[in-house]
Design an enzyme around this catalytic site. Structure first.
Site, PDB file in Angstrom:
ATOM      1  N   HIS A 157      32.067  53.675  78.596  1.00 47.03           N
ATOM      2  CA  HIS A 157      31.399  54.256  76.204  1.00 47.03           C
ATOM      3  C   HIS A 157      30.319  52.930  76.287  1.00 47.03           C
ATOM      4  O   HIS A 157      30.319  52.993  75.576  1.00 47.03           O
ATOM      5  CB  HIS A 157      32.082  54.629  75.306  1.00 47.03           C
ATOM      6  CG  HIS A 157      33.501  55.639  76.166  1.00 47.03           C
ATOM      7  ND1 HIS A 157      33.200  57.121  75.830  1.00 47.03           N
ATOM      8  CD2 HIS A 157      34.585  55.763  76.535  1.00 47.03           C
ATOM      9  CE1 HIS A 157      34.269  57.591  76.083  1.00 47.03           C
ATOM     10  NE2 HIS A 157      35.061  56.987  76.998  1.00 47.03           N
ATOM     11  N   SER A 278       3.937  40.065  76.768  1.00 44.19           N
ATOM     12  CA  SER A 278       3.483  40.660  75.407  1.00 44.19           C
ATOM     13  C   SER A 278       1.833  40.640  75.001  1.00 44.19           C
ATOM     14  O   SER A 278       1.985  39.051  75.011  1.00 44.19           O
ATOM     15  CB  SER A 278       4.310  40.333  74.218  1.00 44.19           C
ATOM     16  OG  SER A 278       4.025  41.022  72.727  1.00 44.19           O
ATOM     17  N   GLU A 291      11.465  50.134  83.251  1.00 40.18           N
ATOM     18  CA  GLU A 291      11.069  50.788  81.980  1.00 40.18           C
ATOM     19  C   GLU A 291      10.250  52.381  83.073  1.00 40.18           C
ATOM     20  O   GLU A 291      10.454  53.297  82.378  1.00 40.18           O
ATOM     21  CB  GLU A 291      10.064  50.710  80.905  1.00 40.18           C
ATOM     22  CG  GLU A 291      11.412  49.639  79.974  1.00 40.18           C
ATOM     23  CD  GLU A 291      11.003  48.801  78.841  1.00 40.18           C
ATOM     24  OE1 GLU A 291      10.687  49.406  78.108  1.00 40.18           O
ATOM     25  OE2 GLU A 291       9.605  47.780  79.950  1.00 40.18           O
TER      26      GLU A 291
END
Ligand code: ARG
Length: 463
Positions: A157, A278, A291
């Site tokens: 979990h 970035s 990703e």
């Protein structure tokens, strides 16, 4: 322009039809399979005396020339040629003359030709992707060998559950990729049969020998039913499914790498070479590779569903709908290859921050199960009751702002006097890991068995 199938038509095709019908923009990817298939077919036609030697030799030479024209970028792909099969055949007749070139398509249809080309492509992709999986398994295995004593929290979990070694966690992925490899190989074996000679769908009156073609192309045999051979694409569906499962596994791994590289976890540092920045925030270092692999999973599933839906309810045998089989498969194969290559290289350069992993193990009372197991094993307390007592100890630790493993014997005994000093040893993280000696567990003993299983697998498959 005159089409190869123009004979019964009195009007030229609409330009709209030409553009809509053509697959050459994407099926040119199959040029080498098409040429190899045509060469095998030609050799068979000549061996079976269906065409003479002179024609066969001219065709073979012409096909070789076309191959180098394509590879040198000299070949003109034209939408009016419809697909790669007709483009190559037309060029062949230009080079060697139609009296010879026109014989290539004897005892063959584009239906079995495309079934052959596509199957060859799928089989090659099966092998290429399985090789990339082997590389990834090898990398995981060698990192795992180094990290048997690197402790980290195991999660359920996404909550801290029990201490495990980093080796053990990485080996979980190793075994997933082994199953992916096995699935690809079993699909390869099942589908390694030549469909050529099926012709349009009912076979041919020419005295062909399908085994000659199969042998020439390295197939283990021939498909048994011509109608099935030109109309099914389950070999491609299997690959799309197998790629989807691979992406399921890599997406889970990438998700963990993304989490682990965040400042909240800090378990790993991804090398600068495989990170991006970035455009606005100068401090950022982003895990784009992981990703993107996670993101491409959606496309892989979409491609599987796309071909499943195309094939659903199609009447036998060939239907033009099936031309839609190629783009999703090419897309999935390309993404699977690229993703496995970069994932493997990125993982090789990951730095594991052992101190942060260890620190994480000291929150979340990871050895709680060990205290319960101790009460069962050494004090003969029924597990349910032991679970309850341990829960009380956890609550005490929480109220004192400590981890369970940091409670003193006095504090433990204030909850349950039966607890003795043996418990203190068992509550240590390392002891907790080492106690799990069951097969498949996280102790060094069990992990060594798993490492050996993977070595054996690599020794017998990585040739
Ligand atoms: N371009 C076609 C495809 O990819 C080749 C087969 C065409 N067969 C036919 N009967 N029109 O499916």
């Amino acid at each position: 322009m005159q089409k190869m199938w123009q004979g019964r038509f009195s009007e030229a095709s609409s330009e709209l039809l030409e553009a809509f019908n053509a697959s050459i923009e994407f099926d040119k990817e199959l040029y080498s399979q098409d040429i190899n298939g045509s060469k095998a077919h030609t050799k068979m036609l000549s061996k079976c005396d269906i065409i003479d030697n002179e024609a066969a030799n001219k065709i073979l030479e012409g096909l070789d020339q076309i191959k180098s024209e394509i590879e040198n970028g000299e070949f003109k792909f034209n939408i009016a040629d419809e697909d790669i099969h007709m483009a190559i055949e037309k060029r062949l007749s230009q080079i060697i003359g139609a009296e010879f070139g026109g014989k290539l398509h004897t005892a063959r249809s584009r239906n079995d030709q495309v079934a052959l080309d596509f199957r060859l492509f799928v089989l090659e992709a099966n092998l290429a992707i399985s090789k990339l999986l082997l590389n990834l398994i090898k990398t995981l295995h060698s990192i795992a060998k180094e990290h048997k004593s690197t402790l980290m929290p195991g999660f359920t979990h996404l909550q801290h559950a029990q201490p495990v070694s980093l080796s053990y966690h990485l080996l979980a992925y190793g075994f997933m990729f082994i199953r992916d490899y096995d699935r690809l190989m079993s699909s390869y074996k099942r589908n390694n049969l030549s469909p050529l000679g099926s012709c349009a769908m009912a076979g041919t009156p020419h005295p062909i020998d399908r085994d000659i073609v199969a042998k020439e192309l390295g197939f283990s045999g021939i498909t048994p039913n011509a109608m099935d051979s030109v109309s099914d694409r389950d070999f491609a569906l299997e690959l799309l499914f197998n790629i989807s499962v691979i992406f399921t596994h890599t997406s889970r791994m990438c998700e963990e790498l993304i989490l682990w590289s965040s400042s909240e976890f800090g378990y790993i540092t991804i090398s600068d070479r495989f990170s991006t920045g970035s455009s606005i925030m100068p401090q950022k270092k982003n895990p784009d590779v992981a990703e993107l692999i996670r993101g491409k999973t959606g496309r892989a599933y979409g491609n599987l569903i796309s071909l499943l839906t195309t094939m659903k309810s199609l009447p036998l045998a060939y239907n033009k709908d099936m031309q839609e089989d190629k783009e999703p498969l090419f897309d999935s194969v390309k993404n699977a290859k690229n993703s496995l290559i970069i994932l493997n290289e990125m993982i090789k350069e990951i730095k594991f921050n052992k101190e942060n992993m260890l620190k994480a193990c000291k929150t979340g009372h990871l050895s709680a199960t060990d205290l319960a197991d101790y009460l069962v094993k050494q004090k003969q307390i029924p597990f349910r009751q032991a679970h309850f007592i341990t829960g009380k100890c956890v609550a005490l630790a929480e109220s004192l702002g400590k981890d369970l493993s940091e409670l003193s014997l006095d504090e433990l005994q204030s909850i349950e006097p039966i607890i003795d000093s043996n418990a203190l040893e068992l509550l240590k993280l390392e002891s907790s890991k080492e106690a799990r000696r069951s097969l498949g567990g996280t102790s060094d003993y069990s992990v060594d068995i798993q490492l050996n299983l993977i070595s054996d697998f690599l020794n017998s498959n990585d040739k």
